[in-house]
Design a protein around this motif. Structure first.
Motif, PDB file in Angstrom:
ATOM      1  N   ILE A 149       2.094   2.339  -3.237  1.00 32.83           N
ATOM      2  CA  ILE A 149       1.107   3.028  -4.062  1.00 32.83           C
ATOM      3  C   ILE A 149       0.948   4.478  -3.605  1.00 32.83           C
ATOM      4  CG2 ILE A 149      -1.333   3.023  -4.672  1.00 32.83           C
ATOM      5  CD1 ILE A 149      -1.121  -0.023  -4.639  1.00 32.83           C
ATOM      6  N   PHE A 150       1.020   4.702  -2.301  1.00 33.41           N
ATOM      7  CA  PHE A 150       0.951   6.084  -1.811  1.00 33.41           C
ATOM      8  C   PHE A 150       2.121   6.895  -2.366  1.00 33.41           C
ATOM      9  CE2 PHE A 150      -1.041   4.245   2.306  1.00 33.41           C
ATOM     10  CZ  PHE A 150      -2.176   3.935   1.595  1.00 33.41           C
ATOM     11  N   GLY A 167      -4.688   5.842  -9.944  1.00 35.30           N
ATOM     12  CA  GLY A 167      -3.541   6.733 -10.023  1.00 35.30           C
ATOM     13  C   GLY A 167      -3.053   6.897 -11.452  1.00 35.30           C
ATOM     14  N   PHE A 219       3.728   6.322  -5.028  1.00 39.63           N
ATOM     15  CA  PHE A 219       3.479   6.510  -6.457  1.00 39.63           C
ATOM     16  C   PHE A 219       2.637   7.762  -6.684  1.00 39.63           C
ATOM     17  CE2 PHE A 219       0.435   5.748  -9.925  1.00 39.63           C
ATOM     18  CZ  PHE A 219       1.306   5.754 -10.998  1.00 39.63           C
ATOM     19  N   PHE A 220       1.580   7.893  -5.877  1.00 35.53           N
ATOM     20  CA  PHE A 220       0.721   9.077  -5.998  1.00 35.53           C
ATOM     21  C   PHE A 220       1.519  10.351  -5.739  1.00 35.53           C
ATOM     22  CE2 PHE A 220      -2.986   6.447  -6.108  1.00 35.53           C
ATOM     23  CZ  PHE A 220      -3.925   7.247  -6.714  1.00 35.53           C
ATOM     24  N   THR A 236      -7.499  -6.250   0.568  1.00 33.49           N
ATOM     25  CA  THR A 236      -6.684  -5.043   0.598  1.00 33.49           C
ATOM     26  C   THR A 236      -5.819  -4.947  -0.644  1.00 33.49           C
ATOM     27  OG1 THR A 236      -6.623  -5.281   2.971  1.00 33.49           O
ATOM     28  CG2 THR A 236      -5.103  -3.716   2.017  1.00 33.49           C
ATOM     29  N   GLN A 276       0.830  -1.209   0.000  1.00 27.54           N
ATOM     30  CA  GLN A 276       0.000   0.000   0.000  1.00 27.54           C
ATOM     31  C   GLN A 276       0.860   1.254   0.000  1.00 27.54           C
ATOM     32  OE1 GLN A 276      -2.723  -0.288   3.353  1.00 27.54           O
ATOM     33  NE2 GLN A 276      -4.370  -0.300   1.847  1.00 27.54           N
ATOM     34  N   LEU A 292      -6.663   1.181  -6.636  1.00 25.53           N
ATOM     35  CA  LEU A 292      -6.164   2.531  -6.385  1.00 25.53           C
ATOM     36  C   LEU A 292      -5.010   2.868  -7.329  1.00 25.53           C
ATOM     37  CD1 LEU A 292      -6.414   4.998  -4.555  1.00 25.53           C
ATOM     38  CD2 LEU A 292      -4.764   3.965  -3.036  1.00 25.53           C
ATOM     39  N   MET A 293      -4.154   1.862  -7.564  1.00 24.18           N
ATOM     40  CA  MET A 293      -3.053   2.040  -8.510  1.00 24.18           C
ATOM     41  C   MET A 293      -3.610   2.397  -9.893  1.00 24.18           C
ATOM     42  SD  MET A 293       0.218   1.404  -8.202  1.00 24.18           S
ATOM     43  CE  MET A 293       1.413   1.924  -9.395  1.00 24.18           C
ATOM     44  N   SER A 307      -6.011  -2.009  -3.329  1.00 26.51           N
ATOM     45  CA  SER A 307      -4.811  -1.250  -3.644  1.00 26.51           C
ATOM     46  C   SER A 307      -4.519  -1.269  -5.135  1.00 26.51           C
ATOM     47  CB  SER A 307      -3.607  -1.816  -2.882  1.00 26.51           C
ATOM     48  OG  SER A 307      -3.870  -1.823  -1.503  1.00 26.51           O
TER      49      SER A 307
END
Lengths: 120, 518
Positions: free
Chosen positions: A45-46, B185, A48-49, B174, A42, B181-182, B178
């Motif tokens: 990915i954060f 993004g 990445f943002f 999860t 996770q 979410l990727m 995720s």
């Protein structure tokens, strides 16, 4: 190729962490380590943002009169903030479940857990 | 802002705020959870009905008749929208209706703690959020709210097995969220917006590198949802979760959580990307169809070999959702309307079936197919409802299961997607195989041993402790459970005649996503 890697090192890092996290989730037998793996996944990915929001010579996205330097995009950072909160809630629930599993089966290892469960 | 647009936001905020009430009131009063949850879900159902009568009655294109609430008066694309268009209103009706009906069943059977109803309301709020949101990132947040509530509900089952099932679900869920979410993004990098309507307008005009970003995002989103919808081989969390959740909870989880995820996948595929973009992406449609078809075959095959009825139904869900995903991949109007009808029909059918199976497990301790021997003689109403719902699952006309499959098959033939048409036929036979086995046991096989004392009022051990057939005595079915079962069975048949109605209702949505492209 080298140039691309050098200029996009943030993305390389992000995907390395992503892979490590996913590998930990799948390969580690320890439930707590599995959850750490999910967290790493996770976090990548954060990151990445955050990396997408980077603007060369950009400054913090606070409006001030008199400057016209480029601003970093605030939206990905707000998104990450929300996602972090969600991630914390998930980690808390996961750890609570692990505590329950440990008190019931007395083990944190997945392979032992599988043996205990098939014995019953 | 009209009052109907306020309803849209109340549908989400209501259950989430009121989910605190059972805990708060529980400090003073016992067993306050059930009344609070029932009143809330009844109100939500009424609100969804009001919204539906308005949205379905209106004329115009999808965007014109949709009731859009702009949160905090920040206009899109900067602000966040909640959108109630024909499709999302239909799913909202299904969710609120099922949530209310299942509560009637939990009155006498279900978990009774106040905290249980807190998680239940949170789940309903999250599901309605998934349904009504018009923003891809908000969709992620609501997915996670739903998931968290589901993990808690699964873990509240008796015995340690449920904790293991919940943890497995948590880790896979999860990772799935995720991955989604990727994808969001990447999509955001390519387009610079998160609003669904805005994305739908931007994506067809993308060029060069941004197209690649959007395609990569599509890949992540599809795989993320494939886990959430439990597509083979990513389904492994699902049978455990269904089996080990408390018997009163499985109907909601089975009927709604995967349905909402499948709806969200359809929404993103068609409401955001659009058929044209998917068709222009190399192999995208083929990959989606392949995932779906494999799940249909694998899910049905695994269902046939199950002995535990709950697991049998869980694997059957894998195959039915496979059908929906395959229909998404076909990219024709017929197939898409078939997928959406099947989504609603399957939700209803599975809710009814899991209510029946849950009650039989609580009242008789019967969990395997063999233990169902002689059920029809002792419990004619329950067995009758199960029979009707099973036949709907197989797709015997007139039932809602048939209508969905019919439209999907028509769409597949129209698009010359012969593998999908073949898989529908094949899966129908396999579904008949496991449904007929259960039906035969209920109606033909005599009870194994009529002297065994049935388990009174104690939930049966999850390890199948009551191994001998317990359906030897007649037990009166609680009124709530009976109502839910009869309603589900009647609706499954009645909606079988309503195929045209579904298509009419969904037409503005179907037009908005498909007409543009053709």
């Amino acid at each position: 190729m080298i140039e691309l890697l050098a200029s996009h090192y943030a993305y390389v890092l992000v995907f390395a962490v992503l892979g490590i996290g996913l590998y930990m989730t799948i390969a580690s037998q320890n439930l707590v380590k599995k959850l750490i793996g999910v967290n790493l996944f996770q976090s990548a990915i954060f990151l990445f943002f955050v990396a997408t929001a980077y603007v060369e010579d950009g400054r913090a996205p606070i409006l001030k009169t008199g400057t016209d330097a480029p601003l970093a995009s605030p939206l990905p950072q707000v998104i990450v903030l929300t996602a972090i909160v969600v991630g914390i809630a998930l980690t808390a629930v996961g750890l609570a479940l692990i505590v329950r599993i440990h008190s019931e089966y007395g083990t944190l290892r997945e392979d032992t857990l599988r043996e205990v469960r098939t014995d019953e | 802002m009209s009052s109907l647009e306020t309803l849209v936001v109340l549908l989400i905020v209501g259950p989430i705020l009121l989910s605190l009430a059972p805990i708060a009131l529980g400090l003073r009063y016992d067993r306050v959870g059930w009344p609070v949850a029932t009143i809330t879900t009844a109100g939500l159902f009424a609100a969804a009905l009001a919204l539906a009568s308005d949205v379905f009655g209106a004329e115009g294109t999808n965007r014109e008749i949709a009731r859009i609430h702009v949160l905090g008066n920040f206009d899109a694309p900067m602000g966040i929208e909640l959108v109630a268009d024909p499709l999302s209103t239909l799913i909202a009706l299904l969710i609120t209706g099922t949530a209310f009906a299942v509560l009637l069943h939990t009155r006498t059977n279900g978990p009774r703690g106040n905290t249980f109803y807190t998680a239940y309301l949170l789940l309903v709020g999250g599901l309605l959020g998934i349904t009504l949101t018009g923003d891809v990132f908000n969709l992620f947040v609501f997915l996670e709210i739903t998931s968290l509530a589901t993990y808690a509900l699964v873990a509240s089952g008796d015995g340690p097995e449920s904790a293991v099932a919940a943890l497995k679900y948590l880790i896979l869920g999860t990772v799935a969220a995720s991955l989604y979410l990727m994808g969001v993004g990447l999509l955001f990098m390519g387009t610079g917006t998160l609003n669904m309507a805005d994305l739908a307008a931007t994506i067809p005009e993308l060029e060069g590198q941004n197209v690649t970003l959007a395609r990569a995002g599509l890949a992540f989103i599809v795989i993320g949802f494939a886990i959430k919808v439990a597509q083979w081989p990513l389904h492994s969390w699902q049978p455990d979760a269904y089996q080990h959740a408390p018997d009163g909870v499985t109907p909601v989880i089975a009927a709604l959580v995967s349905t909402a995820s499948a709806y969200a996948l359809g929404r993103v595929l068609f409401g955001v990307y659009g058929p044209e973009f998917i068709a222009s992406t190399p192999n995208a449609s083929a990959v989606v169809v392949t995932i779906g078809c494999l799940s249909v075959v694998a899910g049905s095959t695994l269902a046939v070999i199950q002995r535990d009825v709950m697991r049998l139904l869980a694997y059957s869900s894998v195959s039915q959702f496979g059908l929906i995903v395959a229909a998404y991949g076909v990219l024709t109007e017929q197939a898409l309307s078939g997928a959406l009808i099947h989504l609603v029909g399957h939700g209803l059918t599975k809710a009814g079936l899991f209510v029946a199976v849950g009650w039989i497990a609580i009242a008789h301790g019967a969990r395997t197919v063999d233990e169902y021997a002689g059920l029809a003689g002792r419990q004619p109403f329950v067995a009758g409802a199960v029979a009707v719902l099973l036949l709907s699952l197989v797709g015997i006309p007139p039932s809602v299961g048939f209508v969905g499959k019919w439209y999907i098959a028509l769409g597949a033939v129209e698009a010359q997607a012969w593998p999908v048409a073949a898989v529908i036929l094949f899966s129908t036979m396999l579904t008949l195989a496991y449904a007929a086995r259960l039906l035969e046991t209920m109606y033909v096989t005599p009870p194994l041993d009529s002297t065994v004392e049935p388990a009174h009022d104690t939930p049966a051990a999850t390890d199948g402790g009551h191994s001998k057939s317990s359906i030897a005595t007649r037990k009166s079915v609680p009124l709530g459970t009976l109502t839910v079962l009869v309603l589900a069975a009647v609706l499954a048949v009645a909606l079988g005649f309503a195929g045209e109605l579904f298509v009419d209702v969904l037409e503005p949505f179907l037009e908005s996503v498909l007409e543009v492209s053709s």
